[in-house]
Scaffold this motif. Structure first.
Motif, PDB file in Angstrom:
ATOM      1  N   ASN A  14      75.258  44.832  45.961  1.00 44.37           N
ATOM      2  CA  ASN A  14      75.226  43.505  46.580  1.00 44.37           C
ATOM      3  C   ASN A  14      73.860  42.844  46.404  1.00 44.37           C
ATOM      4  O   ASN A  14      73.002  42.895  47.283  1.00 44.37           O
ATOM      5  CB  ASN A  14      75.563  43.611  48.074  1.00 44.37           C
ATOM      6  N   CYS A  15      73.665  42.210  45.263  1.00 44.54           N
ATOM      7  CA  CYS A  15      72.431  41.488  44.993  1.00 44.54           C
ATOM      8  C   CYS A  15      72.638  40.630  43.755  1.00 44.54           C
ATOM      9  O   CYS A  15      73.634  40.776  43.045  1.00 44.54           O
ATOM     10  CB  CYS A  15      71.240  42.436  44.796  1.00 44.54           C
ATOM     11  N   THR A  16      71.694  39.735  43.497  1.00 44.17           N
ATOM     12  CA  THR A  16      71.728  38.889  42.307  1.00 44.17           C
ATOM     13  C   THR A  16      70.641  39.363  41.363  1.00 44.17           C
ATOM     14  O   THR A  16      69.449  39.214  41.644  1.00 44.17           O
ATOM     15  CB  THR A  16      71.492  37.413  42.680  1.00 44.17           C
ATOM     16  N   ARG A  17      71.035  39.965  40.253  1.00 46.65           N
ATOM     17  CA  ARG A  17      70.073  40.537  39.315  1.00 46.65           C
ATOM     18  C   ARG A  17      69.158  39.447  38.749  1.00 46.65           C
ATOM     19  O   ARG A  17      69.613  38.414  38.284  1.00 46.65           O
ATOM     20  CB  ARG A  17      70.803  41.236  38.163  1.00 46.65           C
ATOM     21  N   GLY A  18      67.855  39.702  38.816  1.00 43.96           N
ATOM     22  CA  GLY A  18      66.885  38.750  38.304  1.00 43.96           C
ATOM     23  C   GLY A  18      66.822  37.445  39.069  1.00 43.96           C
ATOM     24  O   GLY A  18      66.261  36.467  38.580  1.00 43.96           O
ATOM     25  N   GLY A  19      67.339  37.445  40.286  1.00 46.73           N
ATOM     26  CA  GLY A  19      67.476  36.183  41.019  1.00 46.73           C
ATOM     27  C   GLY A  19      66.348  35.821  41.947  1.00 46.73           C
ATOM     28  O   GLY A  19      66.392  34.766  42.582  1.00 46.73           O
ATOM     29  N   GLN A  20      65.299  36.676  42.062  1.00 45.27           N
ATOM     30  CA  GLN A  20      64.202  36.338  42.968  1.00 45.27           C
ATOM     31  C   GLN A  20      63.296  35.333  42.283  1.00 45.27           C
ATOM     32  O   GLN A  20      62.553  35.662  41.367  1.00 45.27           O
ATOM     33  CB  GLN A  20      63.428  37.599  43.362  1.00 45.27           C
ATOM     34  N   GLU A  21      63.336  34.089  42.718  1.00 51.04           N
ATOM     35  CA  GLU A  21      62.627  33.016  42.033  1.00 51.04           C
ATOM     36  C   GLU A  21      61.130  33.019  42.324  1.00 51.04           C
ATOM     37  O   GLU A  21      60.321  32.655  41.470  1.00 51.04           O
ATOM     38  CB  GLU A  21      63.238  31.670  42.417  1.00 51.04           C
ATOM     39  N   SER A  22      60.750  33.397  43.538  1.00 49.15           N
ATOM     40  CA  SER A  22      59.344  33.478  43.931  1.00 49.15           C
ATOM     41  C   SER A  22      59.280  34.284  45.218  1.00 49.15           C
ATOM     42  O   SER A  22      60.314  34.674  45.779  1.00 49.15           O
ATOM     43  CB  SER A  22      58.739  32.082  44.130  1.00 49.15           C
ATOM     44  N   VAL A  23      58.065  34.532  45.691  1.00 53.92           N
ATOM     45  CA  VAL A  23      57.890  35.298  46.926  1.00 53.92           C
ATOM     46  C   VAL A  23      56.937  34.545  47.846  1.00 53.92           C
ATOM     47  O   VAL A  23      55.717  34.547  47.637  1.00 53.92           O
ATOM     48  CB  VAL A  23      57.358  36.719  46.644  1.00 53.92           C
ATOM     49  N   ARG A  24      57.488  33.879  48.856  1.00 50.75           N
ATOM     50  CA  ARG A  24      56.677  33.212  49.865  1.00 50.75           C
ATOM     51  C   ARG A  24      56.182  34.202  50.908  1.00 50.75           C
ATOM     52  O   ARG A  24      55.151  33.998  51.547  1.00 50.75           O
ATOM     53  CB  ARG A  24      57.476  32.100  50.556  1.00 50.75           C
ATOM     54  N   GLY A  25      56.965  35.261  51.122  1.00 52.66           N
ATOM     55  CA  GLY A  25      56.620  36.244  52.136  1.00 52.66           C
ATOM     56  C   GLY A  25      57.769  37.191  52.345  1.00 52.66           C
ATOM     57  O   GLY A  25      58.642  37.341  51.495  1.00 52.66           O
ATOM     58  N   VAL A  26      57.771  37.833  53.497  1.00 50.57           N
ATOM     59  CA  VAL A  26      58.822  38.794  53.830  1.00 50.57           C
ATOM     60  C   VAL A  26      59.417  38.430  55.182  1.00 50.57           C
ATOM     61  O   VAL A  26      58.707  38.017  56.105  1.00 50.57           O
ATOM     62  CB  VAL A  26      58.278  40.234  53.833  1.00 50.57           C
ATOM     63  N   VAL A  27      60.733  38.583  55.300  1.00 53.05           N
ATOM     64  CA  VAL A  27      61.471  38.271  56.521  1.00 53.05           C
ATOM     65  C   VAL A  27      61.884  39.568  57.208  1.00 53.05           C
ATOM     66  O   VAL A  27      62.480  40.450  56.583  1.00 53.05           O
ATOM     67  CB  VAL A  27      62.724  37.423  56.199  1.00 53.05           C
ATOM     68  N   LEU A  28      61.568  39.682  58.495  1.00 54.77           N
ATOM     69  CA  LEU A  28      61.946  40.848  59.281  1.00 54.77           C
ATOM     70  C   LEU A  28      63.319  40.633  59.908  1.00 54.77           C
ATOM     71  O   LEU A  28      63.617  39.567  60.437  1.00 54.77           O
ATOM     72  CB  LEU A  28      60.917  41.119  60.373  1.00 54.77           C
ATOM     73  N   HIS A  29      64.159  41.685  59.853  1.00 58.58           N
ATOM     74  CA  HIS A  29      65.517  41.663  60.388  1.00 58.58           C
ATOM     75  C   HIS A  29      65.738  42.865  61.299  1.00 58.58           C
ATOM     76  O   HIS A  29      64.995  43.847  61.243  1.00 58.58           O
ATOM     77  CB  HIS A  29      66.547  41.772  59.253  1.00 58.58           C
ATOM     78  N   ILE A  30      66.791  42.798  62.099  1.00 58.59           N
ATOM     79  CA  ILE A  30      67.261  43.954  62.880  1.00 58.59           C
ATOM     80  C   ILE A  30      68.684  44.272  62.432  1.00 58.59           C
ATOM     81  O   ILE A  30      69.485  43.370  62.176  1.00 58.59           O
ATOM     82  CB  ILE A  30      67.215  43.666  64.401  1.00 58.59           C
ATOM     83  N   MET A  31      69.002  45.546  62.322  1.00 62.19           N
ATOM     84  CA  MET A  31      70.302  45.953  61.775  1.00 62.19           C
ATOM     85  C   MET A  31      71.459  45.790  62.740  1.00 62.19           C
ATOM     86  O   MET A  31      72.600  45.680  62.320  1.00 62.19           O
ATOM     87  CB  MET A  31      70.227  47.417  61.327  1.00 62.19           C
ATOM     88  N   GLN A  32      71.151  45.848  64.029  1.00 61.78           N
ATOM     89  CA  GLN A  32      72.219  45.975  65.031  1.00 61.78           C
ATOM     90  C   GLN A  32      73.044  47.227  64.730  1.00 61.78           C
ATOM     91  O   GLN A  32      74.267  47.235  64.822  1.00 61.78           O
ATOM     92  CB  GLN A  32      73.133  44.736  65.049  1.00 61.78           C
ATOM     93  N   GLY A  33      72.336  48.288  64.361  1.00 62.84           N
ATOM     94  CA  GLY A  33      72.992  49.542  64.024  1.00 62.84           C
ATOM     95  C   GLY A  33      71.999  50.523  63.445  1.00 62.84           C
ATOM     96  O   GLY A  33      70.788  50.427  63.686  1.00 62.84           O
TER      97      GLY A  33
END
Length: 252
Positions: A14-33
């Motif tokens: 589940n991802c888009t190969r070669g699709g990261q256009e740039s990196v502004r930063g990182v987003v923190l998430h919680i799994m709820q699991g």
């Protein structure tokens, strides 16, 4: 882009190969699991979800998606932000081991992709953000990852080695290659000048006008790039994010 050394590589479809256009930063998430539950879910094509990294409460780190590829973590924010999922539920704090592991990832992102070691609270910012800051465009998950983890971001930055006791970044974020134009005057250039001299890369004909970008800066920065092992077009004297991070220009 890259896979982080020393962590468990667990690629998911589940991802888009070669699709990261740039990196502004990182987003923190919680799994709820759980970490293992998320690992299983991201392998299911029906999930239409993934993240670049996952961190367990015990400090275990999984990398699911190469940073050259676009993870499916925060909708409209996927193209320009990397992502870290955390085991647990909204309202919980990161454990000490989780916080240390997250700081390790953030430090690597800083060195590898020039992610600024500072807080970001909107999609237009740069640094360490959180899922809810993107609002409806990022899926409307306003409670992710929860206030306790949002409040731990300063501790993550400090543990990653990028903040002073006052919370200000120690090092100047990469201002972009277009910043370095002939005649540009800035205290950032003066701080860079001092660091290049300190690193033994002094190719300046004069120490005058140290805050103005000129041919001496270009020659000296090219010497720094060569010192790092770069050659050819990668040692052209124009700063790039990786070499800039390694120079550790003090924040001005």
């Amino acid at each position: 882009m890259a896979r982080m050394p020393g962590v468990t590589w667990r690629p998911v479809p589940n991802c888009t190969r070669g699709g990261q256009e740039s990196v502004r930063g990182v987003v923190l998430h919680i799994m709820q699991g759980t970490l293992d539950g998320s690992d299983s879910w991201f392998r299911n094509p029906k999930a239409q979800a993934s993240a670049h990294f996952g961190v367990g409460k015990d400090g275990r780190i999984l990398q699911w998606v190469d940073t050259a590829d676009r993870a499916w973590a925060q909708a409209a924010g996927n193209r320009t932000w990397l992502s870290i999922e955390h085991e647990g539920h909204a309202g919980e704090e990161l454990t000490e081991k989780q916080l240390a592991a997250t700081a390790r990832i953030v430090a690597w992102m800083h060195a590898e992709h020039g992610v600024p070691l500072r807080l970001a609270d909107s999609p237009d910012g740069r640094g360490i953000g959180w899922h809810g800051m993107g609002g409806s465009a990022w899926g409307g998950h306003t409670g992710c990852p929860g206030t306790p983890i949002k409040n731990q971001r300063s501790a993550i930055i400090k543990a990653a080695g990028g903040a002073s006791s006052a919370g200000k970044p120690l090092y100047e974020p990469f201002p972009g290659a277009s910043f370095f134009k002939a005649g540009r005057r800035s205290p950032i250039i003066a701080a860079m000048h001092k660091r290049l001299v300190a690193e033994g890369c002094n190719k300046y004909a004069s120490q005058a006008n140290a805050d103005v970008w000129g041919s001496g800066d270009e020659r000296s920065y090219a010497a720094w790039q060569r010192k790092l092992g770069y050659a050819g077009a990668d040692a052209d004297g124009i700063p790039g994010p990786s070499s800039w991070v390694k120079l550790r220009v003090p924040n001005v």
